[in-house]
Scaffold this motif. Structure first.
Motif, PDB file in Angstrom:
ATOM      1  N   UNK A 104       0.862  -1.111  -0.039  1.00 45.07           N
ATOM      2  CA  UNK A 104       0.026   0.097   0.019  1.00 45.07           C
ATOM      3  C   UNK A 104       0.838   1.277   0.130  1.00 45.07           C
ATOM      4  N   UNK A 105       1.830   1.231   0.896  1.00 44.16           N
ATOM      5  CA  UNK A 105       2.766   2.366   0.822  1.00 44.16           C
ATOM      6  C   UNK A 105       3.357   2.753  -0.340  1.00 44.16           C
ATOM      7  N   UNK A 106       3.864   1.589  -0.877  1.00 34.44           N
ATOM      8  CA  UNK A 106       4.724   1.563  -2.169  1.00 34.44           C
ATOM      9  C   UNK A 106       3.724   2.208  -3.332  1.00 34.44           C
ATOM     10  N   UNK A 107       2.531   1.862  -3.241  1.00 36.93           N
ATOM     11  CA  UNK A 107       1.267   2.478  -4.213  1.00 36.93           C
ATOM     12  C   UNK A 107       1.133   3.939  -3.926  1.00 36.93           C
ATOM     13  N   UNK A 108       1.181   4.215  -2.869  1.00 33.21           N
ATOM     14  CA  UNK A 108       0.895   5.820  -2.405  1.00 33.21           C
ATOM     15  C   UNK A 108       2.080   6.457  -2.946  1.00 33.21           C
ATOM     16  N   UNK A 109       3.350   5.982  -2.812  1.00 29.02           N
ATOM     17  CA  UNK A 109       4.530   6.764  -3.321  1.00 29.02           C
ATOM     18  C   UNK A 109       4.424   6.689  -4.852  1.00 29.02           C
ATOM     19  N   UNK A 110       4.298   5.765  -5.549  1.00 27.74           N
ATOM     20  CA  UNK A 110       4.104   5.843  -6.818  1.00 27.74           C
ATOM     21  C   UNK A 110       2.890   6.650  -7.505  1.00 27.74           C
ATOM     22  N   UNK A 111       1.802   6.957  -7.006  1.00 28.28           N
ATOM     23  CA  UNK A 111       0.631   7.605  -6.828  1.00 28.28           C
ATOM     24  C   UNK A 111       1.156   9.314  -6.959  1.00 28.28           C
ATOM     25  N   UNK A 112       1.541   9.396  -5.646  1.00 25.97           N
ATOM     26  CA  UNK A 112       1.948  10.922  -5.525  1.00 25.97           C
ATOM     27  C   UNK A 112       3.129  11.481  -6.485  1.00 25.97           C
ATOM     28  N   UNK A 113       3.923  10.692  -6.841  1.00 31.98           N
ATOM     29  CA  UNK A 113       4.757  10.957  -7.639  1.00 31.98           C
ATOM     30  C   UNK A 113       4.468  11.038  -9.158  1.00 31.98           C
ATOM     31  N   UNK A 114       3.554  10.193  -9.715  1.00 36.25           N
ATOM     32  CA  UNK A 114       3.197  10.443 -10.859  1.00 36.25           C
ATOM     33  C   UNK A 114       2.035  11.423 -11.039  1.00 36.25           C
ATOM     34  N   UNK A 115       1.472  12.015  -9.781  1.00 33.92           N
ATOM     35  CA  UNK A 115       0.569  12.940  -9.726  1.00 33.92           C
ATOM     36  C   UNK A 115       1.261  14.209  -9.737  1.00 33.92           C
ATOM     37  N   UNK A 116       2.521  14.480  -9.425  1.00 34.86           N
ATOM     38  CA  UNK A 116       3.206  15.607  -9.273  1.00 34.86           C
ATOM     39  C   UNK A 116       3.659  15.872  -7.998  1.00 34.86           C
ATOM     40  N   UNK A 158      12.101   0.874  -2.879  1.00 31.47           N
ATOM     41  CA  UNK A 158      13.366   1.814  -3.205  1.00 31.47           C
ATOM     42  C   UNK A 158      13.258   2.036  -4.979  1.00 31.47           C
ATOM     43  N   UNK A 159      12.817   1.105  -5.607  1.00 29.94           N
ATOM     44  CA  UNK A 159      12.532   1.328  -7.127  1.00 29.94           C
ATOM     45  C   UNK A 159      11.638   2.308  -7.303  1.00 29.94           C
ATOM     46  N   UNK A 160      10.586   2.303  -6.685  1.00 32.96           N
ATOM     47  CA  UNK A 160       9.683   3.399  -6.923  1.00 32.96           C
ATOM     48  C   UNK A 160       9.882   4.656  -6.602  1.00 32.96           C
ATOM     49  N   UNK A 161      10.783   4.969  -5.506  1.00 33.25           N
ATOM     50  CA  UNK A 161      11.253   6.078  -5.157  1.00 33.25           C
ATOM     51  C   UNK A 161      12.123   6.712  -6.116  1.00 33.25           C
ATOM     52  N   UNK A 162      13.253   5.718  -6.351  1.00 33.33           N
ATOM     53  CA  UNK A 162      14.278   6.298  -7.257  1.00 33.33           C
ATOM     54  C   UNK A 162      13.512   6.605  -8.648  1.00 33.33           C
TER      55      UNK A 162
END
Length: 755
Positions: free
Chosen positions: A420-432, A452-456
């Motif tokens: 869930x937390x990784x999905x949140x990271x991905x969502x916020x990153x792709x939404x700017x 780690x991959x999602x944040x990088x």
């Protein structure tokens, strides 16, 4: 038939056994009232055994609607025992059970709940999640925290609420868990997609001196082995099943299917039918459906579905969910939805299968719509649900929807596991919102390589190459082994940050230090890295050293570099290669035409476009979306369909005039070639991002951050225009184009004009 005359005749000799016989023969609640009245008049009431039988019969005849009747019956006994209380709790609806337990100290101080009491009430608490913590506290206070029976019910309660960590703590508090408790935890972890944790618990169970395997144990761990693609674990479970005498032909069918041996699975199933050894049931069908290896077996799936319908088990929840999942995986969404809609009873797994299917196939709006329908149906989402919906929000680039889902996660108290937390990271990153993504990453207690991959990757997407490299080094320092995706994310970040030497060193390290063989996308990233930096000849030399299987990616990256640096000769060579590899892709024709136009080779540009038209190749028009409030607005070049178009164009003229005073001059090179196939500036037409930004200026308060999303690469003129607008309006403007994010503030872009 029970009537009054039957009860009253011979009342002097009326005893308990006769009462019990008549209670079992009663067919209405009125009959039970007559029996109770007779027992009171004849001084046989309260007899606990008789009242217990009455209570059970009340439940049988009246169901949950007879709850007030059952409570009155219980209250008629001055000193009920704990057995009678437990019978009552099992018959009451959930809304009555918890208040009754809470009232015991005042109304019946002599009653002390036992393990059966708490296990029964735990199942009732599932309907009232807010009461779980209080119930757990009372279980601890009363000394039942280490009782396996209570622990199993409590762990199941937490697992059904997706509070995995607390369920594990409940399990760990029990000195000698029984088989039921082990199975409850493993099954719950699998249901919550905590597959690695489930296999870890299974391994603990194997080395335990007290645990005993059951057929259920092996059945619940198999899906985890399949999801993790752990053939060794799958084989181990199969061996255990044979050794313990649990292996049936159905289990072997399932084992073959899970491990990709679909043909063997079908062959064995046919033998099963021919021999008549076992009657196919829902478990057989679920095992036979090649959910984990669906491609190439579309006809087989249709045949299995037809057999299931004929056998009368197609509407079984597990079978229907499996068919929904496999139809989604082969992109047959119509069939998937028909199966889903036909389900008489949908559980959380059914909803998740359909929602994730929509998300994975790019039907994000349908996924969101179905999620809202699920909420209306009062089905509580779990981690799998919100992970799928967050992915849909990321694809839609809708920060408003993403925040809405985040709020639901908090309100529903869904456990924030690593997925869930990784999905949140991905969502916020792709939404700017890169800052919010990093905040969540920093707060994660448990990070896996995907996190780690999602944040990088997020840093690469936002053009923050240096930050991506620092995070990559931090990842290595905590002994997280990088994957091919990790290296791709780092190389992408280096490419968009101009970090050529770093990228080259990392590419070399990938194979030499970690033994990861580069894939076509890694080679393409290296070509892009060199090409963007203007080292086009080096990029060409690199391509000549790559395997033939690298495909069109490397040549597409080279063509893109040629466009940036206006290298028409090499562009022609790259384009010719791409025309051979992907003849139906119109983008390459447009890029080559743009390059010729930028060099003022208008005849060559026209010929390229004419070739594309002859082949009926049409490029998607440029469009820009912006979210204002809860509404998404989309603009196209020179569009006038928006209801506020007159106001937008009027404001655009004012902004342009003020920008001109500040020194803005249109980029003439950009006007000469068409990045997004929009009309040229000398034809007095504007690009879609200009309209979207202007709309945001007139629709939001001064100083409000502006976020726009462009489906194509932003052109030089629009990039320059946006920088001027950010300065004169004193706003942060975030632009997401086809390649990356641009954070523009005070006339400066985060890309450093390198994109």
């Amino acid at each position: 038939m029970v009537d009054g005359s039957m009860l009253w005749s011979g009342s002097a000799s009326f005893g308990r056994q006769r009462y019990l016989g008549i209670i079992s023969a009663a067919t209405t609640l009125r009959h039970l009232d007559q029996i109770l009245a007779h027992s009171i008049v004849s001084s046989h009431h309260p007899d606990l055994i008789t009242v217990t039988a009455l209570l059970r019969r009340v439940s049988d005849l009246g169901g949950s609607a007879a709850a007030p009747h059952a409570l009155r019956l219980f209250s008629s006994v001055e000193y009920p025992d704990i057995f009678l209380l437990n019978v009552l709790l099992r018959t009451l609806p959930h809304s009555f059970a918890l208040p009754l337990l809470s009232s015991l100290p005042c109304r019946y101080p002599h009653l002390r709940p036992n393990s059966f009491t708490y296990a029964t009430v735990a199942s009732a608490a599932a309907a009232r999640p807010e009461s779980i913590a209080a119930l757990h506290a009372r279980i601890v206070v009363d000394g039942f925290a280490n009782d396996p029976y209570v622990g199993s019910a409590l762990a199941d309660l937490y697992l059904n609420s997706s509070q995995v960590s607390i369920a594990e703590k409940v399990f760990d508090a029990i000195p000698e868990p029984d088989t039921v408790l082990w199975n409850t935890l493993i099954s719950g972890l699998v249901d919550n997609c905590s597959f690695s944790r489930a296999t870890s618990v299974f391994q603990r169970m194997m080395i335990s001196n007290t645990a005993k395997f059951s057929s259920t144990t092996l059945a619940v761990i198999l899906p985890a082995a399949a999801e993790l693609q752990d053939l060794i674990l799958g084989s181990l479970v199969h061996c255990l099943a044979i050794k313990l005498g649990f292996a049936s032909l159905t289990h072997i069918v399932t084992g073959y299917s899970i491990n990709g041996l679909v043909a063997s699975s079908v062959c064995l199933f046919k033998k099963l039918l021919a021999l008549g050894v076992e009657t196919p049931n829902s478990s057989t069908m679920v095992g036979l459906i090649p959910v984990f290896n669906p491609f190439g077996y579309e006809l087989l799936v249709t045949c299995i579905h037809g057999f299931s319908i004929k056998a009368g088990i197609a509407l079984n929840s597990a079978v229907s969910t499996s068919f929904t999942a496999i139809y989604c995986r082969v992109d047959d969404m119509e069939s998937a939805r028909r199966v889903f809609d036909a389900m008489p009873k949908k559980n959380i797994a059914s909803w998740n299968a359909m929602i994730s299917g929509y998300t994975q196939n790019g039907m994000t709006e349908m996924a969101i719509s179905l999620f809202k329908e699920m909420q209306v149906s009062n089905v509580k989402p779990n981690q799998i649900t919100v992970t799928s919906i967050l992915s849909a929000c990321a694809q839609l680039e809708s920060l408003t929807l993403g925040k809405w889902v985040h709020d639901i996660i908090i309100e529903e108290r869904i456990e924030l596991n690593v997925f869930v937390l990784t999905a949140l990271i991905d969502m916020y990153a792709k939404c700017g919102s890169i800052s919010e993504a990093r905040k969540i990453f920093n707060e994660m207690e448990e990070k896996n390589v995907v996190s780690w991959n999602a944040m990088i990757s997020a840093y690469g997407l936002h053009g923050k190459g240096t930050e991506a490299l620092k995070l990559f080094e931090a990842m290595l320092s905590v002994s997280i082994v990088p994957t091919g995706v990790t290296f791709l994310s780092v190389l992408y970040a280096c490419s968009h940050g101009g970090l050529v030497e770093n990228g080259q060193a990392i590419f070399k390290s990938m194979l030499c230090d970690y033994g990861i063989k580069p894939r076509p996308e890694h080679y393409a990233c290296m070509v892009d890295l060199l090409g963007r930096a203007g080292r086009i000849n080096e990029a060409l030399e690199f391509i000549q050293t790559t395997p033939e299987s690298s495909g069109p990616g490397v040549w597409g990256a080279l063509l893109g570099a040629c466009m940036i640096h206006k290298e028409s000769k090499l562009a022609r060579m790259a384009a010719e290669k791409l025309f051979e590899l992907e003849p139906e892709n119109p983008g390459y024709y447009v890029l080559l035409s743009n390059i010729h136009s930028s060099k003022r080779n208008y005849l060559e540009a026209a010929m390229v476009r004419q070739d594309a038209r002859k082949k009926h190749l049409l490029k998607s028009p440029g469009r820009t979306s912006i979210e204002v409030g809860d509404v998404m607005h989309t603009f196209t070049a020179n569009g006038n369909v928006h209801p506020q178009s007159p106001a937008i164009y009027s404001e655009l003229e004012k902004i342009t005039a003020k920008m001109t005073e500040e020194g803005y001059q249109p980029e003439t090179d950009a006007a000469l070639y068409d990045v997004e196939e929009e009309e040229k500036e000398h034809m007095v037409k504007v690009h879609s991002e200009k309209l979207a930004i202007t709309f945001a200026i007139i629709s939001t308060d001064p100083g409000t951050e502006i976020r726009i999303f462009k489906n194509l690469r932003v052109c030089l003129d629009c990039h320059s225009w946006t920088k001027f607008v950010s300065k004169i309006t004193e706003r942060l403007i975030i632009v997401r184009d086809a390649t990356r994010f641009h954070h523009v503030k005070d006339g400066v872009c985060s890309c450093g004009d390198y994109w």
